[in-house]
Design a protein around this motif. Structure first.
Motif, PDB file in Angstrom:
ATOM      1  N   THR A   1       0.833  -1.284  -0.070  1.00  9.03           N
ATOM      2  CA  THR A   1      -0.124   0.035   0.011  1.00  9.03           C
ATOM      3  C   THR A   1       1.049   1.211  -0.023  1.00  9.03           C
ATOM      4  N   ARG A   2       1.791   1.089   0.658  1.00  5.67           N
ATOM      5  CA  ARG A   2       2.780   2.278   0.797  1.00  5.67           C
ATOM      6  C   ARG A   2       3.695   2.573  -0.302  1.00  5.67           C
ATOM      7  N   LEU A   3       3.916   1.382  -1.047  1.00  2.00           N
ATOM      8  CA  LEU A   3       4.511   1.410  -2.438  1.00  2.00           C
ATOM      9  C   LEU A   3       3.673   2.211  -3.423  1.00  2.00           C
ATOM     10  N   GLU A   4       2.386   1.848  -3.361  1.00  2.00           N
ATOM     11  CA  GLU A   4       1.556   2.482  -4.309  1.00  2.00           C
ATOM     12  C   GLU A   4       1.140   3.899  -4.212  1.00  2.00           C
ATOM     13  N   GLU A   5       1.435   4.124  -2.630  1.00  4.14           N
ATOM     14  CA  GLU A   5       1.101   5.542  -2.403  1.00  4.14           C
ATOM     15  C   GLU A   5       2.231   6.401  -2.901  1.00  4.14           C
ATOM     16  N   ILE A   6       3.603   5.936  -2.591  1.00 12.06           N
ATOM     17  CA  ILE A   6       4.650   6.818  -3.196  1.00 12.06           C
ATOM     18  C   ILE A   6       4.732   6.869  -4.678  1.00 12.06           C
ATOM     19  N   HIS A   7       4.316   5.989  -5.302  1.00 12.91           N
ATOM     20  CA  HIS A   7       4.361   5.896  -7.071  1.00 12.91           C
ATOM     21  C   HIS A   7       3.441   6.988  -7.385  1.00 12.91           C
ATOM     22  N   GLU A   8       2.187   7.068  -6.461  1.00 12.17           N
ATOM     23  CA  GLU A   8       1.193   8.129  -7.073  1.00 12.17           C
ATOM     24  C   GLU A   8       1.791   9.475  -7.074  1.00 12.17           C
ATOM     25  N   GLU A   9       2.324   9.743  -5.552  1.00 10.95           N
ATOM     26  CA  GLU A   9       2.960  10.839  -5.518  1.00 10.95           C
ATOM     27  C   GLU A   9       4.104  11.174  -6.682  1.00 10.95           C
ATOM     28  N   LEU A  10       4.759  10.445  -7.056  1.00  5.20           N
ATOM     29  CA  LEU A  10       5.928  10.393  -8.116  1.00  5.20           C
ATOM     30  C   LEU A  10       5.325  10.715  -9.332  1.00  5.20           C
TER      31      LEU A  10
END
Length: 580
Positions: free
Chosen positions: A384-393
């Protein structure tokens, strides 16, 4: 000569090493190991941590010392530095950043020694092999050097010859690498994140592959076959009849240097178009052919100017006239030096396709799923956190040109360090060497594209490519879609029965709900537990030391005080070196 028998791999030579060179390398390895032991382990405890020097400064100095040593001694050290510069999963960023600038340029060997080796390779005088060889090399690297030459028929070629005595240097340097890996095994954190035995195999394999000039020739031919129908690519011809175990003869393709923007502009070749074509060719290498030229620095890439109607073809070194006003000159990208290539294995190919589709369609869930399919995520990674950081990127960097990407990344670094410190602290990736070499190629390509066109937009080039791959997947995988539809249909039919089971269990009071802590909370608790354990051992150590000093003062002749002080030292070491 046949490529199979006469162009074999140059491997270890029965343990012959240069002991003077080995002692110098061993001294560097040992010094670095003791440095890490003292600063990063012994002074890592909660009480003595205040005496540590900043790690970034210390490791940068070590990387600079290694870089100076590699330039001085050559051999495998430069290649090893380039290999380690992509191992972000193993080394601190300060080290990989310093090593990434290591250039494979060393003083040339004496031509007399090179000539004798070529004569030994072919079993006849140099003049009987080539009609002319330029004694001044056109390039001198750590493992080989290149000379202009002419075949007996007068055709211009380049001759790549391994350095005389390179087998002993390679054996010596690999022995030093083996020592370094054995010392690295003392670190539990490194053992947990990196398979050091596999890393050692990768280093040996990569080094010996670069010494195998026959393999380099075969890689050039395979690359040429991949792009046989693409008029944008040119690969030098391999002359197997004039190649041997330590000698590789290739077509001379010294056309326009890709980094010479002034000459390219004068010839009517826009550098922005060169950057675009080069990027697209690398997308095909990685995601279509799965065979990547991994060293795209300006010395390994040329631009071949093509003639306009009525013009004669241009040869290497020819002056290219400007085209008529308002007209651009067609060109080809010329690839040389296939000693460092990456072949993407079957089990990673589908994951790479999914990754580029997710990247081009701004789908973070698909990108993370591609990481899972590739097997590059460590167990327990927070998806979930990985998806969040990619969304931000995607939100913050989408559409930014390569020229502005670095400055923007530096300005955004503080935000990502605060918001995603748990992910950045853990770095939940363990990347296979094939992907690392592909990543290295992309990193070098980004720098070259910036030089050719500071406004180059990689996102705009990636999106149509990703959409094309997605369409191909839809056409190719219709059976997979059918299977998925049947599977979902079965789940839908089972839904009433499963819902009834849940309601019955709830009526009987047998329904339970399980809750789990968030990953960041669990990591914080684990770090607190470890810190408390260390503090407890420090308290025990201090108590034992105080008791020992008091006993030693009151009864100097008795051994009990010394025993307690020894136990205090043992408790202190356990607190600092124990399992973490």
């Amino acid at each position: 000569m046949t490529r199979g028998s006469e162009c074999g791999i140059v491997g270890p030579v029965n343990g012959r090493i240069d002991f003077q060179r080995y002692r110098k390398l061993r001294a560097f390895v040992t010094r670095t190991f003791l440095h890490a032991l003292w600063w990063d382990i012994l002074l890592a405890g909660p009480v003595v941590r205040r005496f540590r020097r900043p790690p970034a400064e210390r490791w940068t100095r070590i990387a600079k010392r290694y870089r100076a040593l590699a330039v001085e001694m050559g051999g495998v050290l430069i290649k090893l530095g380039q290999f380690l510069s992509v191992r972000v999963d193993l080394l601190p960023a300060e080290v990989t950043r310093e090593l990434s600038g290591l250039q494979d340029e060393v003083p040339a060997e004496r031509f007399e020694d090179v000539a004798r080796q070529i004569e030994a390779d072919f079993g006849r005088p140099l003049t009987a092999v080539f009609s002319w060889v330029d004694p001044v090399p056109v390039g001198a690297a750590s493992l080989a050097q290149v000379h202009h030459a002419r075949l007996p028929g007068g055709e211009p070629v380049v001759v790549k010859a391994l350095r005389p005595g390179i087998d002993v240097l390679v054996e010596t340097d690999l022995a030093a690498v083996s020592l370094a890996l054995r010392l690295l095994k003392f670190s539990r954190n490194i053992r947990k994140r990196v398979d050091l035995d596999r890393l050692g195999i990768e280093i040996v394999h990569t080094t010996l592959r670069e010494l195998d000039l026959a393999n380099e020739g075969r890689s050039a031919e395979r690359f040429a076959a991949d792009f046989a129908d693409d008029p944008r690519v040119y690969v030098p011809k391999v002359f197997w009849q004039w190649s041997a175990r330590r000698t590789l003869t290739l077509e001379n393709v010294g056309f326009l240097k890709i980094g010479d923007l002034e000459t390219l502009g004068r010839a009517g070749i826009p550098s922005a178009e060169v950057a675009r074509v080069l990027y697209r060719l690398y997308m095909q290498q990685i995601f279509v052919h799965h065979f990547v030229h991994s060293d795209p620095h300006p010395g390994n890439l040329f631009v071949r100017a093509l003639p306009l109607p009525g013009e004669a073809a241009f040869g290497p070194g020819d002056s290219v006239p400007p085209p008529p006003p308002g007209q651009e000159r067609p060109f080809q990208i010329v690839f040389i030096d296939f000693g460092m290539v990456a072949e993407i294995p079957d089990h990673l190919r589908a994951a790479l396709r999914e990754y580029v589709i997710g990247l081009g369609t701004r789908d973070p869930a698909r990108v993370v799923h591609a990481y899972q399919s590739a097997g590059v995520l460590l167990p327990g990674a927070d998806l979930t956190r990985l998806e969040e950081i990619h969304e931000e990127l995607f939100d913050r960097f989408w559409g930014v040109s390569i020229g502005n990407l670095r400055d923007m990344a530096l300005s955004e670094a503080r935000y990502f360090l605060v918001q995603y410190r748990d992910l950045l602290y853990e770095i939940p990736f363990q990347v296979q060497v094939e992907l690392l070499f592909a990543m290295r190629a992309v990193g070098l390509l980004a720098g070259l594209s910036t030089y050719l066109n500071p406004e180059f937009d990689p996102w705009a080039e990636t999106m149509p490519f990703a959409r094309r791959l997605a369409k191909e997947d839809l056409k190719r995988d219709w059976r997979g879609w059918l299977d998925e539809a049947l599977f979902q249909g079965r789940l839908l039919l089972e839904l009433p029965r499963r819902l009834d089971d849940v309601l019955v269990r709830a009526e009987r009071g047998g329904l339970t709900v399980q809750a789990a802590l968030a990953q960041e909370t669990k990591r914080t608790i684990q770090r607190l537990e470890k810190s408390l354990q260390k503090v407890a051992w420090m308290v025990i150590s201090a108590a034992l030391l105080l008791a020992g000093v008091m006993l030693h003062t009151d009864a100097p002749g008795e051994p009990y005080g010394s025993w307690l002080m020894g136990a205090a030292g043992a408790a202190f070491l356990w607190a600092t070196l124990g399992k973490r």
